[in-house]
Design an enzyme around this catalytic site. Structure first.
Site, short mmCIF file in Angstrom:
data_model
loop_
_atom_site.label_atom_id
_atom_site.label_comp_id
_atom_site.label_asym_id
_atom_site.label_seq_id
_atom_site.Cartn_x
_atom_site.Cartn_y
_atom_site.Cartn_z
CG ASN A 1 -10.61 1.64 -2.87
OD1 ASN A 1 -12.20 1.05 -2.72
ND2 ASN A 1 -9.99 1.95 -4.46
CD GLU B 1 -9.15 5.60 -6.56
OE1 GLU B 1 -9.81 6.00 -7.37
OE2 GLU B 1 -8.85 4.01 -6.79
CB CYS C 1 -6.12 1.23 1.28
SG CYS C 1 -4.34 1.74 -0.58
CD GLU D 1 -6.32 -3.11 1.93
OE1 GLU D 1 -6.51 -1.93 2.42
OE2 GLU D 1 -5.95 -4.04 1.02
CB CYS E 1 -0.10 -0.86 -0.91
SG CYS E 1 -1.04 -0.05 0.12
CB CYS F 1 -2.07 -1.31 3.87
SG CYS F 1 -3.25 0.05 3.09
N1 THU Z 1 -6.51 -0.03 -3.19
C1 THU Z 1 -6.42 -0.55 -1.49
O1 THU Z 1 -7.87 -0.06 -0.65
N2 THU Z 1 -6.68 -1.63 -1.08
C2 THU Z 1 -5.38 -2.75 -1.25
O2 THU Z 1 -5.35 -4.15 -1.24
C3 THU Z 1 -4.93 -2.36 -2.97
C4 THU Z 1 -5.17 -1.00 -3.56
C5 THU Z 1 -7.27 0.81 -3.77
C6 THU Z 1 -5.88 1.97 -3.51
C7 THU Z 1 -6.76 2.86 -4.84
O3 THU Z 1 -7.77 3.12 -4.63
C8 THU Z 1 -7.05 1.25 -6.28
O4 THU Z 1 -6.66 -0.04 -5.31
C9 THU Z 1 -6.22 0.94 -7.31
O5 THU Z 1 -4.47 1.23 -6.35
#
Ligand code: THU
Length: 127
Positions: free
Chosen positions: A42, A44, A53, A55, A85, A88
Site C-alpha cells: 500500500n 498512502e 492498496c 492489491e 476492499c 480491489c
Molecule cells: N489496505 C490494503 O492495502 N489492502 C487491503 O486489503 C486493506 C487495506 C490499505 C489501504 C490503507 O493504506 C490501509 O491499508 C488502511 O486501510
C-alpha cells in the site's frame, strides 16, 4: 507455485509499504498463469483518496508489464486477517473473476477464497 511461498512474497513486499497515516502496512503477491509473480504494497497519500492498496499496486504493475491472466493473489498484513476492499475486488474481477484469494490464517496457515465468495454480486466485465 505453492500458496505458502506466495504468502512469503506478500510478506516481503509489505516491507516497502508506505503507510504513515494509518500505520496499517499491507503486502500482496499476484501469481500470473505465466508463472510470473508481481508484488505490491500500500502507498498512502495525504489526500487519503489517492491511497493505493497493495492489491491494486500489484495488479497495476502486472497489467503494465503485459500480464492479464491471474491465478491467485496472497495478501499479508501481519497478525491481522485482512481481506481486499471493494475497490480491489472489483479491480481483480476485471481481469480474473475466478481468482483464488489467499489469506494467511494463524490456525490453518492460510484460507483460499474465490473472488465471488468475497464479492457475491459483482459486475463481470465484457471481454
Ligand atoms: N489496505 C490494503 O492495502 N489492502 C487491503 O486489503 C486493506 C487495506 C490499505 C489501504 C490503507 O493504506 C490501509 O491499508 C488502511 O486501510
Amino acid at each position: 507455485m505453492d500458496y505458502k511461498k506466495l504468502i512469503e512474497l506478500a510478506e516481503a513486499a509489505r516491507e516497502n509499504a508506505y503507510a504513515p497515516y494509518s500505520s496499517f502496512r499491507v503486502g500482496a503477491a499476484l501469481l500470473c498463469r505465466s508463472g510470473n509473480v508481481f508484488t505490491g504494497c500500500n502507498v498512502e497519500n495525504l489526500s487519503f483518496g489517492a491511497t493505493i492498496c497493495a492489491e491494486r499496486c500489484a495488479v497495476t504493475k502486472a497489467v503494465s508489464e503485459g500480464e492479464r491472466d491471474f491465478l491467485a493473489i496472497a495478501i499479508y498484513a501481519g497478525e491481522k486477517f485482512t481481506s481486499p476492499c471493494g475497490i480491489c475486488l472489483q479491480t481483480l474481477c476485471e481481469f480474473a473473476p475466478d481468482i483464488d484469494i489467499i489469506l494467511p490464517d494463524g490456525e490453518a496457515e492460510y484460507r483460499i477464497y474465490k473472488l465471488c465468495e468475497l464479492m457475491p454480486i459483482n459486475s463481470i466485465p465484457i471481454k
